[in-house]
Design a protein around this motif. Structure first.
Motif, PDB file in Angstrom:
ATOM      1  N   TYR A 105       0.801  -1.175  -0.029  1.00  0.00           N
ATOM      2  CA  TYR A 105       0.001  -0.134  -0.038  1.00  0.00           C
ATOM      3  C   TYR A 105       0.818   1.239   0.082  1.00  0.00           C
ATOM      4  N   LEU A 106       2.118   1.082  -0.038  1.00  0.00           N
ATOM      5  CA  LEU A 106       3.041   2.076   0.250  1.00  0.00           C
ATOM      6  C   LEU A 106       4.118   2.373  -0.803  1.00  0.00           C
ATOM      7  N   ILE A 107       4.641   1.233  -1.018  1.00  0.00           N
ATOM      8  CA  ILE A 107       6.164   1.269  -1.839  1.00  0.00           C
ATOM      9  C   ILE A 107       5.709   1.703  -3.232  1.00  0.00           C
ATOM     10  N   PRO A 108       4.494   1.443  -4.024  1.00  0.00           N
ATOM     11  CA  PRO A 108       4.328   1.853  -5.410  1.00  0.00           C
ATOM     12  C   PRO A 108       4.613   3.579  -5.217  1.00  0.00           C
ATOM     13  N   TYR A 109       4.005   4.401  -4.380  1.00  0.00           N
ATOM     14  CA  TYR A 109       4.230   5.854  -4.394  1.00  0.00           C
ATOM     15  C   TYR A 109       5.556   6.211  -4.417  1.00  0.00           C
ATOM     16  N   PHE A 110       6.337   5.477  -3.618  1.00  0.00           N
ATOM     17  CA  PHE A 110       7.822   6.007  -3.670  1.00  0.00           C
ATOM     18  C   PHE A 110       8.695   5.494  -4.761  1.00  0.00           C
ATOM     19  N   LEU A 111       7.965   4.634  -5.641  1.00  0.00           N
ATOM     20  CA  LEU A 111       8.744   4.157  -6.518  1.00  0.00           C
ATOM     21  C   LEU A 111       8.430   4.856  -7.909  1.00  0.00           C
ATOM     22  N   LYS A 112       7.218   5.206  -8.143  1.00  0.00           N
ATOM     23  CA  LYS A 112       6.692   5.875  -9.419  1.00  0.00           C
ATOM     24  C   LYS A 112       7.656   6.872  -9.806  1.00  0.00           C
ATOM     25  N   GLY A 113       7.865   7.987  -9.190  1.00  0.00           N
ATOM     26  CA  GLY A 113       8.503   9.069  -9.747  1.00  0.00           C
ATOM     27  C   GLY A 113      10.107   8.824 -10.172  1.00  0.00           C
ATOM     28  N   ILE A 277      14.992   8.963  -2.616  1.00  0.00           N
ATOM     29  CA  ILE A 277      14.179   8.860  -1.627  1.00  0.00           C
ATOM     30  C   ILE A 277      14.444  10.067  -0.909  1.00  0.00           C
ATOM     31  N   LYS A 278      15.616   9.998  -0.384  1.00  0.00           N
ATOM     32  CA  LYS A 278      15.937  11.068   0.539  1.00  0.00           C
ATOM     33  C   LYS A 278      15.492  12.561   0.274  1.00  0.00           C
ATOM     34  N   ASN A 279      15.626  12.862  -1.000  1.00  0.00           N
ATOM     35  CA  ASN A 279      15.136  14.114  -1.564  1.00  0.00           C
ATOM     36  C   ASN A 279      13.657  14.618  -1.740  1.00  0.00           C
ATOM     37  N   ASN A 280      13.179  13.310  -1.795  1.00  0.00           N
ATOM     38  CA  ASN A 280      11.778  13.624  -2.422  1.00  0.00           C
ATOM     39  C   ASN A 280      10.625  13.010  -1.476  1.00  0.00           C
ATOM     40  N   LYS A 281      10.877  12.249  -0.412  1.00  0.00           N
ATOM     41  CA  LYS A 281       9.993  11.531   0.435  1.00  0.00           C
ATOM     42  C   LYS A 281       8.977  12.202   1.194  1.00  0.00           C
ATOM     43  N   ARG A 282       9.336  13.702   1.589  1.00  0.00           N
ATOM     44  CA  ARG A 282       8.370  14.572   2.297  1.00  0.00           C
ATOM     45  C   ARG A 282       7.382  15.013   1.186  1.00  0.00           C
ATOM     46  N   GLN A 283       7.644  15.144   0.036  1.00  0.00           N
ATOM     47  CA  GLN A 283       6.804  15.684  -1.068  1.00  0.00           C
ATOM     48  C   GLN A 283       5.814  14.384  -1.439  1.00  0.00           C
ATOM     49  N   ILE A 284       6.285  13.133  -1.411  1.00  0.00           N
ATOM     50  CA  ILE A 284       5.659  11.902  -1.913  1.00  0.00           C
ATOM     51  C   ILE A 284       4.332  11.746  -0.773  1.00  0.00           C
ATOM     52  N   ILE A 285       4.906  11.745   0.498  1.00  0.00           N
ATOM     53  CA  ILE A 285       3.993  11.822   1.668  1.00  0.00           C
ATOM     54  C   ILE A 285       2.944  12.798   1.675  1.00  0.00           C
ATOM     55  N   ASP A 286       3.225  14.021   1.335  1.00  0.00           N
ATOM     56  CA  ASP A 286       2.164  15.176   1.328  1.00  0.00           C
ATOM     57  C   ASP A 286       1.267  14.829   0.371  1.00  0.00           C
ATOM     58  N   GLU A 287       1.705  14.402  -0.907  1.00  0.00           N
ATOM     59  CA  GLU A 287       0.692  14.429  -1.984  1.00  0.00           C
ATOM     60  C   GLU A 287       0.065  13.015  -2.049  1.00  0.00           C
ATOM     61  N   ASN A 288       0.628  12.084  -1.430  1.00  0.00           N
ATOM     62  CA  ASN A 288      -0.184  10.830  -1.448  1.00  0.00           C
ATOM     63  C   ASN A 288      -0.767  10.171  -0.151  1.00  0.00           C
ATOM     64  N   PHE A 289      -0.416  10.674   1.087  1.00  0.00           N
ATOM     65  CA  PHE A 289      -0.895  10.110   2.389  1.00  0.00           C
ATOM     66  C   PHE A 289      -1.317  11.190   3.238  1.00  0.00           C
ATOM     67  N   TYR A 290      -1.800  12.416   2.704  1.00  0.00           N
ATOM     68  CA  TYR A 290      -2.574  13.148   3.242  1.00  0.00           C
ATOM     69  C   TYR A 290      -3.814  12.919   4.428  1.00  0.00           C
ATOM     70  N   TRP A 291      -4.615  11.825   3.571  1.00  0.00           N
ATOM     71  CA  TRP A 291      -5.937  11.546   4.029  1.00  0.00           C
ATOM     72  C   TRP A 291      -5.729  10.635   5.368  1.00  0.00           C
ATOM     73  N   ILE A 292      -4.298  10.427   5.804  1.00  0.00           N
ATOM     74  CA  ILE A 292      -4.276   9.705   7.276  1.00  0.00           C
ATOM     75  C   ILE A 292      -4.757  10.619   8.168  1.00  0.00           C
ATOM     76  N   LYS A 293      -4.251  12.002   8.163  1.00  0.00           N
ATOM     77  CA  LYS A 293      -4.449  12.829   9.162  1.00  0.00           C
ATOM     78  C   LYS A 293      -5.855  13.122   9.258  1.00  0.00           C
ATOM     79  N   GLU A 294      -6.697  12.963   7.981  1.00  0.00           N
ATOM     80  CA  GLU A 294      -7.985  13.264   7.626  1.00  0.00           C
ATOM     81  C   GLU A 294      -8.933  12.358   8.462  1.00  0.00           C
ATOM     82  N   ILE A 295      -8.456  11.004   8.368  1.00  0.00           N
ATOM     83  CA  ILE A 295      -9.410   9.909   9.021  1.00  0.00           C
ATOM     84  C   ILE A 295      -9.066  10.065  10.589  1.00  0.00           C
ATOM     85  N   ILE A 296      -7.871  10.265  10.962  1.00  0.00           N
ATOM     86  CA  ILE A 296      -7.510  10.110  12.532  1.00  0.00           C
ATOM     87  C   ILE A 296      -7.758  11.347  13.256  1.00  0.00           C
TER      88      ILE A 296
END
Length: 296
Positions: A105-113, A277-296
C-alpha cells in the motif's frame, strides 16, 4: 569448462527453489528443458551439485559453493548489460527490492517518480511475508527491503519513510465479546504487535489468516476484530465498511523504513534510488498520504 549464462541462471533457480518443477515454472520453461540445462551444467563437474533423497531434491555442499560463484557471475553479467548506458551518464540497471505484504500500500508511491525519471531502470520487487524479506536481506539478494520493524539479528542501515499506525478495527464501531480476534500468521510484524497488545487481556476466540487482504475481508464480513495498519484500509473506512474502535494503548506506532545491509556496495541504480528517496520523501508523503490525518 563450457557452460552458458543460461545454465547458471537455471542452476541458481533450482538452488533457490530446491525443486526442478518450481524452477521451471518461475523461469517459464518446461520441466524437461530445465532438467536438460541442469544436466548439461552438471557435466562440467566431477562432483554432484544436487542429489535426490526420497523424491526430494537437495543441494550438496559442493553445489552450494558453486552457487555462490554462479551468483557472482550472473550479477557481473547484468552489470555488463547496462555498462554502456551508465558510461553515458544514464542511470540504468536492475533495482532489486523486497517488501513485507502491507508495504504494497506504500511502496508504489515511493517508486513511481523514480521510475518515471529513469525509464531504463528495471524493477524487481518481491512482496512477501517478513521472514522471506529478512532471508533475502541475509542472502544479499536485494538492494533494499521495506519493513515496519527492523530485524534485530542483522547489521543494517535505514532511511525512515513515514509512520505506520495500527488500530483495532471491525465492521461495527464497538466491541462484541462473542466475536473472534483475527490474527496474521506468526512471523508477521502485525502479528507481533497484536500479540504484544493483547498479551495481558483475556482472548478466547482466535482466528489466524495469512494475508492482510484475507484479514480485511474477514473483518468486513463481521467475523471479528483485528489490529491492523491504517494504511491498508483507507477505502473501507471512507465507505464505512470498517470502523476504528478506540482503545487504551492504541494506536501502536512504528515507522515504515527502507533498510539495507551495512557496508552494502550499491550499484549506481540503487544509489540513485536512495538519493531520490532522501530528496523527495516529504513531497511523496504530502501528495499521497494526506488522507491519514483526515481519518484520524
Amino acid at each position: 569448462m563450457n557452460f552458458t549464462l543460461h545454465q547458471l541462471q537455471v542452476f541458481l533457480e533450482v538452488v533457490k527453489q530446491e525443486s526442478i518443477t518450481k524452477a521451471a515454472e518461475n523461469m517459464h520453461m518446461t520441466q524437461p528443458a530445465t532438467s536438460i540445462q541442469l544436466k548439461n551444467f552438471q557435466q562440467q563437474f566431477d562432483y554432484q551439485l544436487t542429489e535426490v533423497i526420497g523424491r526430494k531434491l537437495y543441494i550438496t555442499d559442493f553445489g552450494k559453493s558453486i552457487a555462490k560463484i554462479a551468483n557472482d557471475i550472473v550479477i557481473e553479467s547484468e552489470k555488463l548489460k547496462y555498462k554502456t548506458k551508465e558510461f553515458g551518464a544514464e542511470i540504468a540497471g536492475k533495482l532489486k527490492m523486497s517488501s513485507v505484504s502491507t508495504g504494497k500500500y506504500l511502496i508504489p508511491y515511493f517508486l513511481k517518480g523514480f521510475l518515471d525519471q529513469y525509464s531504463s531502470v528495471e524493477l524487481e520487487l518481491d512482496v512477501t511475508n517478513k521472514s522471506l524479506v529478512v532471508q533475502s536481506l541475509k542472502n544479499n539478494e536485494i538492494d533494499f527491503a521495506l519493513v515496519s520493524v527492523s530485524p534485530s539479528d542483522l547489521q543494517l542501515e535505514e532511511e525512515i519513510l513515514m509512520e505506520n499506525k495500527l488500530y483495532l478495527v471491525g465492521n461495527q464501531p464497538s466491541l462484541n465479546d462473542n466475536r473472534h480476534y483475527i490474527y496474521r500468521e506468526k512471523g508477521s510484524a502485525t502479528r507481533a504487535a497484536m500479540d504484544h497488545y493483547l498479551s495481558s487481556k483475556k482472548v478466547q476466540k482466535k482466528m489466524e489468516l495469512t494475508s492482510n487482504e484475507a484479514v480485511k475481508q474477514a473483518l468486513i464480513a463481521g467475523l471479528g476484530y483485528s489490529i491492523i495498519p491504517l494504511i491498508g484500509i483507507r477505502n473501507e473506512i471512507k465507505h464505512k465498511e470498517l470502523h476504528i474502535i478506540p482503545q487504551e494503548g492504541l494506536p501502536i506506532t512504528t515507522n515504515w523504513r527502507l533498510v539495507w545491509l551495512k557496508q552494502k556496495k550499491f550499484s549506481p541504480t540503487a544509489e540513485a534510488f536512495l538519493n531520490y528517496i532522501k530528496n523527495n520523501k516529504r513531497q511523496i508523503i504530502d501528495e499521497n498520504f494526506y488522507w491519514i490525518k483526515e481519518i484520524i
